[in-house]
Write a protein that holds these residues in place. Sequence first.
Motif, PDB file in Angstrom:
ATOM      1  N   UNK A  41       5.155   8.472 -15.275  1.00 59.10           N
ATOM      2  CA  UNK A  41       5.702  11.031 -15.573  1.00 59.10           C
ATOM      3  C   UNK A  41       4.932  11.176 -14.565  1.00 59.10           C
ATOM      4  N   UNK A  42       3.964  10.360 -13.931  1.00 58.59           N
ATOM      5  CA  UNK A  42       3.066  11.025 -12.424  1.00 58.59           C
ATOM      6  C   UNK A  42       3.638  10.517 -11.168  1.00 58.59           C
ATOM      7  N   UNK A  43       3.982   9.098 -12.041  1.00 56.40           N
ATOM      8  CA  UNK A  43       4.191   9.002 -10.020  1.00 56.40           C
ATOM      9  C   UNK A  43       5.559   8.840  -9.755  1.00 56.40           C
ATOM     10  N   UNK A  52       0.702  -1.406  -0.087  1.00 52.98           N
ATOM     11  CA  UNK A  52       0.320  -0.345   0.221  1.00 52.98           C
ATOM     12  C   UNK A  52       0.822   1.277  -0.051  1.00 52.98           C
ATOM     13  N   UNK A  53       1.873   1.001   0.910  1.00 52.52           N
ATOM     14  CA  UNK A  53       2.744   2.478   1.184  1.00 52.52           C
ATOM     15  C   UNK A  53       3.927   2.213   0.285  1.00 52.52           C
ATOM     16  N   UNK A  54       4.884   1.396  -0.191  1.00 51.07           N
ATOM     17  CA  UNK A  54       5.817   1.482  -0.925  1.00 51.07           C
ATOM     18  C   UNK A  54       5.677   1.196  -2.649  1.00 51.07           C
ATOM     19  N   UNK A  55       4.099   0.742  -3.382  1.00 50.66           N
ATOM     20  CA  UNK A  55       4.726   0.422  -4.168  1.00 50.66           C
ATOM     21  C   UNK A  55       3.114   0.857  -4.837  1.00 50.66           C
ATOM     22  N   UNK A  56       3.223   1.172  -6.279  1.00 48.54           N
ATOM     23  CA  UNK A  56       1.973   1.579  -6.952  1.00 48.54           C
ATOM     24  C   UNK A  56       1.788   0.461  -8.529  1.00 48.54           C
ATOM     25  N   UNK A  57       1.135   0.054  -8.437  1.00 42.05           N
ATOM     26  CA  UNK A  57       0.706  -1.453  -9.556  1.00 42.05           C
ATOM     27  C   UNK A  57      -0.746  -0.965 -10.054  1.00 42.05           C
ATOM     28  N   UNK A  58       0.281  -1.336 -11.994  1.00 38.42           N
ATOM     29  CA  UNK A  58      -0.680  -0.930 -12.640  1.00 38.42           C
ATOM     30  C   UNK A  58      -0.543  -2.281 -13.760  1.00 38.42           C
ATOM     31  N   UNK A  59      -0.878  -2.133 -15.578  1.00 39.08           N
ATOM     32  CA  UNK A  59      -0.473  -2.856 -16.353  1.00 39.08           C
ATOM     33  C   UNK A  59      -0.337  -2.499 -17.202  1.00 39.08           C
ATOM     34  N   UNK A  60       0.431  -3.025 -18.217  1.00 34.72           N
ATOM     35  CA  UNK A  60       0.007  -2.246 -19.553  1.00 34.72           C
ATOM     36  C   UNK A  60      -1.571  -2.027 -20.253  1.00 34.72           C
ATOM     37  N   UNK A  61      -2.473  -3.348 -19.970  1.00 36.98           N
ATOM     38  CA  UNK A  61      -3.903  -3.135 -21.020  1.00 36.98           C
ATOM     39  C   UNK A  61      -4.161  -3.358 -19.727  1.00 36.98           C
TER      40      UNK A  61
END
Length: 232
Positions: A150-152, A114-123
């Motif tokens: 860029x934003x994170x 929750x604190x150290x990581x931002x999780x997302x996907x290619x699609x």
Amino acid sequence: MTDQIDLFNASGIEVTIPPKDFNPADIPTSAQVPIPPGTYKSLDPLAAHCKSCQRCDLSQTRTNVVVSRGSRTAPIMIIGEGPGQQEDEQGLPFVGRSGQLLEKILASVRIDSEKDVYICNIVKCRPPGNRNPLAAEINACRPYILEQIRLVNPKIILLTGATSVKGIMPHEKRGITKIRGQWIEWEGRQCMPILHPAYLLRNPSREKGKPKWLMWQDIQTVRAKLDEILAE
Ligand code: SF4
């Protein structure tokens, strides 16, 4: 479609900078128009745009657009391939069995998801039947992931699996098993390809040299790099 990629990636081509009063909501979500770097002032308009996006055919079969979870100021970004069934249903990335294993891997080296990581996907929309995303779909969605990066502004990017590597580094020709665990500098950031948790679920052996053992080596390397960065 090729034109759009060239606008993003080709050196020597002038990239359009959006005017200050530009409203990203004015970009048609049904057309593959360029979305240059700097289009979104924050992650909120980006997420809103993704949620009405029809830039590729995955929009026709998705239940939810899956944009991200975790901290928007995280030092580590984890980029997966695309949503699976559970992610599509819940609208969040890495919440199925692979996600649960990812949580355990992170927790094993005290990385807080929750604190150290931002999780997302290619699609951001689920490929039907969990097939790999097509090149056209990856290309259509690429402006969003580049804007998320860029934003994170993460110091470390973990690319889970071959599709994730292809999405960020289209020119990387080496296979995931050759480059996993290696730091690759990309756009001034430290990127590490790692095996996809789904691959570990299919290969549960913990023996030396097997996928789970390799992941344990890699995540310790990531922890050491994070400590180094936090100490700077
Ligand atoms: S996968 Fe990406 S480009 Fe395709 S419809 Fe979903 S958000 Fe849009």
